[in-house]
Design a protein around this motif. Structure first.
Motif, PDB file in Angstrom:
ATOM      1  N   LEU B 153      34.212  17.785 -28.808  1.00 16.22           N
ATOM      2  CA  LEU B 153      34.290  17.953 -27.359  1.00 16.22           C
ATOM      3  C   LEU B 153      33.101  18.741 -26.814  1.00 16.22           C
ATOM      4  N   ALA B 154      32.614  19.703 -27.606  1.00 13.64           N
ATOM      5  CA  ALA B 154      31.570  20.601 -27.108  1.00 13.64           C
ATOM      6  C   ALA B 154      30.175  20.021 -27.284  1.00 13.64           C
ATOM      7  N   LEU B 155      30.053  18.975 -28.100  1.00 10.34           N
ATOM      8  CA  LEU B 155      28.723  18.502 -28.471  1.00 10.34           C
ATOM      9  C   LEU B 155      27.830  18.091 -27.290  1.00 10.34           C
ATOM     10  N   PRO B 156      28.320  17.311 -26.325  1.00 10.30           N
ATOM     11  CA  PRO B 156      27.429  16.933 -25.215  1.00 10.30           C
ATOM     12  C   PRO B 156      26.871  18.153 -24.480  1.00 10.30           C
ATOM     13  N   ALA B 157      27.716  19.134 -24.195  1.00  8.67           N
ATOM     14  CA  ALA B 157      27.252  20.332 -23.505  1.00  8.67           C
ATOM     15  C   ALA B 157      26.334  21.145 -24.413  1.00  8.67           C
ATOM     16  N   TYR B 158      26.617  21.108 -25.721  1.00  9.12           N
ATOM     17  CA  TYR B 158      25.768  21.861 -26.647  1.00  9.12           C
ATOM     18  C   TYR B 158      24.376  21.251 -26.730  1.00  9.12           C
ATOM     19  N   SER B 159      24.307  19.927 -26.768  1.00 11.18           N
ATOM     20  CA  SER B 159      22.986  19.295 -26.847  1.00 11.18           C
ATOM     21  C   SER B 159      22.195  19.632 -25.591  1.00 11.18           C
ATOM     22  N   ASN B 160      22.883  19.695 -24.472  1.00  7.06           N
ATOM     23  CA  ASN B 160      22.263  20.107 -23.225  1.00  7.06           C
ATOM     24  C   ASN B 160      21.624  21.493 -23.360  1.00  7.06           C
ATOM     25  N   ASP B 161      22.347  22.393 -24.034  1.00  5.68           N
ATOM     26  CA  ASP B 161      21.842  23.754 -24.166  1.00  5.68           C
ATOM     27  C   ASP B 161      20.648  23.820 -25.109  1.00  5.68           C
ATOM     28  N   VAL B 162      20.670  23.006 -26.161  1.00  3.27           N
ATOM     29  CA  VAL B 162      19.532  23.009 -27.094  1.00  3.27           C
ATOM     30  C   VAL B 162      18.286  22.477 -26.386  1.00  3.27           C
ATOM     31  N   ILE B 163      18.459  21.437 -25.575  1.00  7.20           N
ATOM     32  CA  ILE B 163      17.317  20.897 -24.816  1.00  7.20           C
ATOM     33  C   ILE B 163      16.792  21.948 -23.844  1.00  7.20           C
ATOM     34  N   SER B 164      17.719  22.663 -23.224  1.00  8.00           N
ATOM     35  CA  SER B 164      17.331  23.728 -22.312  1.00  8.00           C
ATOM     36  C   SER B 164      16.585  24.840 -23.063  1.00  8.00           C
ATOM     37  N   LEU B 165      17.033  25.108 -24.286  1.00  8.73           N
ATOM     38  CA  LEU B 165      16.378  26.128 -25.108  1.00  8.73           C
ATOM     39  C   LEU B 165      14.949  25.712 -25.450  1.00  8.73           C
ATOM     40  N   LEU B 166      14.759  24.432 -25.695  1.00  9.79           N
ATOM     41  CA  LEU B 166      13.404  23.924 -25.978  1.00  9.79           C
ATOM     42  C   LEU B 166      12.467  24.323 -24.841  1.00  9.79           C
ATOM     43  N   LYS B 167      12.918  24.119 -23.621  1.00  7.71           N
ATOM     44  CA  LYS B 167      12.093  24.453 -22.473  1.00  7.71           C
ATOM     45  C   LYS B 167      11.916  25.968 -22.325  1.00  7.71           C
ATOM     46  N   SER B 168      12.963  26.706 -22.698  1.00  6.87           N
ATOM     47  CA  SER B 168      12.853  28.170 -22.598  1.00  6.87           C
ATOM     48  C   SER B 168      11.817  28.727 -23.566  1.00  6.87           C
ATOM     49  N   THR B 169      11.586  28.009 -24.675  1.00  2.00           N
ATOM     50  CA  THR B 169      10.581  28.531 -25.627  1.00  2.00           C
ATOM     51  C   THR B 169       9.213  28.642 -24.958  1.00  2.00           C
ATOM     52  N   ALA B 170       8.980  27.860 -23.904  1.00  3.86           N
ATOM     53  CA  ALA B 170       7.695  27.926 -23.198  1.00  3.86           C
ATOM     54  C   ALA B 170       7.455  29.324 -22.632  1.00  3.86           C
ATOM     55  N   LEU B 171       8.541  30.049 -22.365  1.00  7.85           N
ATOM     56  CA  LEU B 171       8.397  31.403 -21.814  1.00  7.85           C
ATOM     57  C   LEU B 171       7.773  32.364 -22.820  1.00  7.85           C
ATOM     58  N   ALA B 172       7.824  31.978 -24.105  1.00  3.65           N
ATOM     59  CA  ALA B 172       7.226  32.831 -25.130  1.00  3.65           C
ATOM     60  C   ALA B 172       5.719  32.993 -24.885  1.00  3.65           C
ATOM     61  N   SER B 173       5.140  32.012 -24.181  1.00  6.40           N
ATOM     62  CA  SER B 173       3.700  32.100 -23.914  1.00  6.40           C
ATOM     63  C   SER B 173       3.369  33.307 -23.048  1.00  6.40           C
ATOM     64  N   THR B 174       4.354  33.842 -22.358  1.00  6.59           N
ATOM     65  CA  THR B 174       4.090  35.011 -21.505  1.00  6.59           C
ATOM     66  C   THR B 174       3.911  36.285 -22.316  1.00  6.59           C
ATOM     67  N   ILE B 175       4.323  36.248 -23.587  1.00  7.34           N
ATOM     68  CA  ILE B 175       4.096  37.441 -24.402  1.00  7.34           C
ATOM     69  C   ILE B 175       3.123  37.120 -25.537  1.00  7.34           C
ATOM     70  N   THR B 176       2.040  36.460 -25.160  1.00  6.07           N
ATOM     71  CA  THR B 176       0.869  36.217 -26.019  1.00  6.07           C
ATOM     72  C   THR B 176       1.080  35.220 -27.145  1.00  6.07           C
ATOM     73  N   ILE B 177       2.204  34.505 -27.142  1.00  2.09           N
ATOM     74  CA  ILE B 177       2.426  33.568 -28.244  1.00  2.09           C
ATOM     75  C   ILE B 177       1.720  32.252 -27.962  1.00  2.09           C
ATOM     76  N   ALA B 178       1.050  31.719 -28.985  1.00  2.00           N
ATOM     77  CA  ALA B 178       0.305  30.472 -28.829  1.00  2.00           C
ATOM     78  C   ALA B 178       1.171  29.275 -29.193  1.00  2.00           C
ATOM     79  N   ASP B 179       2.260  29.108 -28.471  1.00  2.00           N
ATOM     80  CA  ASP B 179       3.050  27.880 -28.623  1.00  2.00           C
ATOM     81  C   ASP B 179       2.350  26.807 -27.801  1.00  2.00           C
ATOM     82  N   MET B 180       2.977  25.656 -27.618  1.00  2.00           N
ATOM     83  CA  MET B 180       2.313  24.574 -26.882  1.00  2.00           C
ATOM     84  C   MET B 180       1.907  25.030 -25.487  1.00  2.00           C
TER      85      MET B 180
END
Lengths: 250, 231
Positions: B153-180
């Motif tokens: 039951l939780a899987l569709p909402a969970y996949s949504n959160d993982v996709i959202s987390l992917l985008k949140s990783t972009a914020l790591a660039s604000t603390i000098t991390i050389a991600d994409m």
């Protein structure tokens, strides 16, 4: 610890049940002996389901005593487990585990509760599936079966635990009319085998032909308790007469 | 306005060199966040107030504040405390990537625990009663009935959160991390071509999301096989 055959298998003494301020059961006294078939009827909200759900502790009674085959139901998990091992239950909405195959539905509690090895659990499962006449469905999922078939599986699942007592909570109320008889046939078969049964149902034909006693409940009380022929032909109480006239009218 | 295709061809491989870091942030945070979420879920449904309340407060705090602020607090705030610098977590919190993973995990854990709770609450009461009637213990019911159904039951909402987390990783660039995103920002600073760079970067994230979406779709299909009428 098994009481002698002369003692009642089920004893309910002065049982009350409250949901908040609402009194669902009022001073219920009931004795059921080994092999007896009891049909419970009454208008909706009269406490029929609550009464049988107290017997296997799906509801906790508020006052009084409930003794099943010598084991009194108390708060102790040990007592509740002991009672649940002896009491099987069939629900209106089947409640098969949707993510397990039919065979697994019948095996899971055997394996977890009775610690039956897998192979043996499967044999027992197949035995009872044959008994309810659907062994060929063993590897399907519940959703692939008709309502009548699902309810027969639910009966087989309860029987796999080899209970002394079977409780049926409106087992045919959620079924399409053409499927009712296949479920009732299984229940009649079970009754003929000597199973102790309490059946909440509005199937008055079943009550008349199978029941040793019919119990009529209204507003949380047992109003009338009689053999089927007396119950249907000469009901004593006004409330019983009214109920019967309504239910037998159509 | 000109659109420099050559610049895109040149910079996409550079940005893709940051995919490893983006993946690392995503996978580790998703995993740790899930563990945290399960812990929070168990606290929430324990029926014990002294477990339930702290979990509720935690979830409220982490859902109630921006993830960027949480990253900044971990990265800029934590090192000010001596007990943190002295703790066993310091080797992790000394590194920007460690800080990003900690903040992302703490944040996603709060969301995912509520997603899982939704799944648990969605399991029919009748099924658990059937389990009780068969003599199953609370633990057995949780493991064999609640968990598999709740996960589905939780899987569709969970996949949504993982996709959202992917985008949140972009914020790591604000603390000098050389991600994409970090690499993209560097290229933009050198070339003054934000349009080309950020659009190509957006497409890379979309491709990534597509892979995640498809993978979750497959898992959903597998876990949901029992919900199909035809075998």
């Amino acid at each position: 610890m098994s009481a002698s055959d002369a003692d009642p298998l089920i004893q309910m003494q002065n049982v009350d049940k409250f949901f908040g301020d609402f009194q669902a059961l009022k001073n219920i006294n009931l004795e059921v002996h080994r092999g007896e078939r009891i049909v419970v009827c009454g208008p909706s909200g009269s406490g029929k389901s609550t009464m049988i759900r107290c017997i296997n502790r799906l509801e906790e009674h508020s006052a009084g005593r409930i003794i099943i085959d010598g084991n009194e139901l108390t708060d102790k998990v040990k007592d509740i487990d002991a009672v649940r091992r002896e009491v099987g239950m069939v629900f209106q909405s089947f409640n098969l585990f949707p993510h397990m195959t039919i065979a697994k539905n019948l095996m899971i509690a055997q394996q977890l509760v009775r610690k039956t090895p897998k192979g043996q659990a499967r044999e027992i499962a197949m035995h009872y599936l044959e008994r309810v006449k659907i062994p060929e469905q063993a590897d399907k999922y519940p959703i692939q079966l008709s309502g009548g078939q699902q309810q027969r599986v639910a009966i087989a699942r309860a029987l796999c635990m080899q209970p002394e007592i079977m409780l049926f909570d409106e087992p045919t109320s959620a079924l399409d009319p053409e499927m009712i008889s296949e479920v009732l046939d299984v229940m009649i078969d079970l009754a003929n085998d000597g199973m102790t049964m309490i059946v909440v149902t509005h199937e008055m034909g079943f009550a008349r032909s199978v029941a040793d006693r019919v119990i009529f409940m209204d507003a949380g009380e047992i109003v009338e308790e009689a053999k089927p022929e007396e119950f249907f032909d000469n009901p004593v109480h006004e409330r019983t007469k009214l109920f019967l006239s309504q239910i037998l009218a159509h | 306005m000109s659109f420099d295709l050559y610049l895109i061809v040149e910079s996409v491989p550079l940005m893709l060199s940051g995919i490893g870091i983006t993946l690392k942030l995503l996978v580790i945070s998703a995993f740790l966040g899930l563990l945290l979420a399960i812990l929070l879920l168990l606290m929430r449904i324990s029926g014990k107030w002294y477990l339930d309340w702290p979990a509720q407060v935690y979830i409220y705090v982490f859902r109630g504040t921006p993830i960027l602020v949480q990253i900044f607090i971990v990265y800029y705030g934590f090192p000010q405390f001596e007990f943190i610098r002295d703790s066993i977590f310091w080797p992790i919190l000394r590194e920007p990537a460690g800080c990003a993973i900690v903040a992302l995990s703490l944040n996603t854990g709060a969301y995912v625990s509520e997603i899982l709770r939704g799944g648990v609450l969605g399991v029919g009461k009748g099924l658990l009663e059937a389990g009780s009637a068969l003599g199953m213990s609370a633990r057995q019911k949780f493991i064999y009935i609640t968990t598999p159904i709740a996960v589905r039951l939780a899987l569709p909402a969970y996949s949504n959160d993982v996709i959202s987390l992917l985008k949140s990783t972009a914020l790591a660039s604000t603390i000098t991390i050389a991600d994409m995103t970090g690499i993209a920002r560097t290229i933009v600073a050198e070339t003054y071509a934000p349009y080309e760079i950020f659009i190509s970067m957006a497409i890379i994230y979309m491709a990534f999301t597509w892979v995640l979406q498809k993978s979750f779709g497959l898992i959903e299909g597998y876990l949901g096989r029992y919900a199909k009428r035809e075998a």
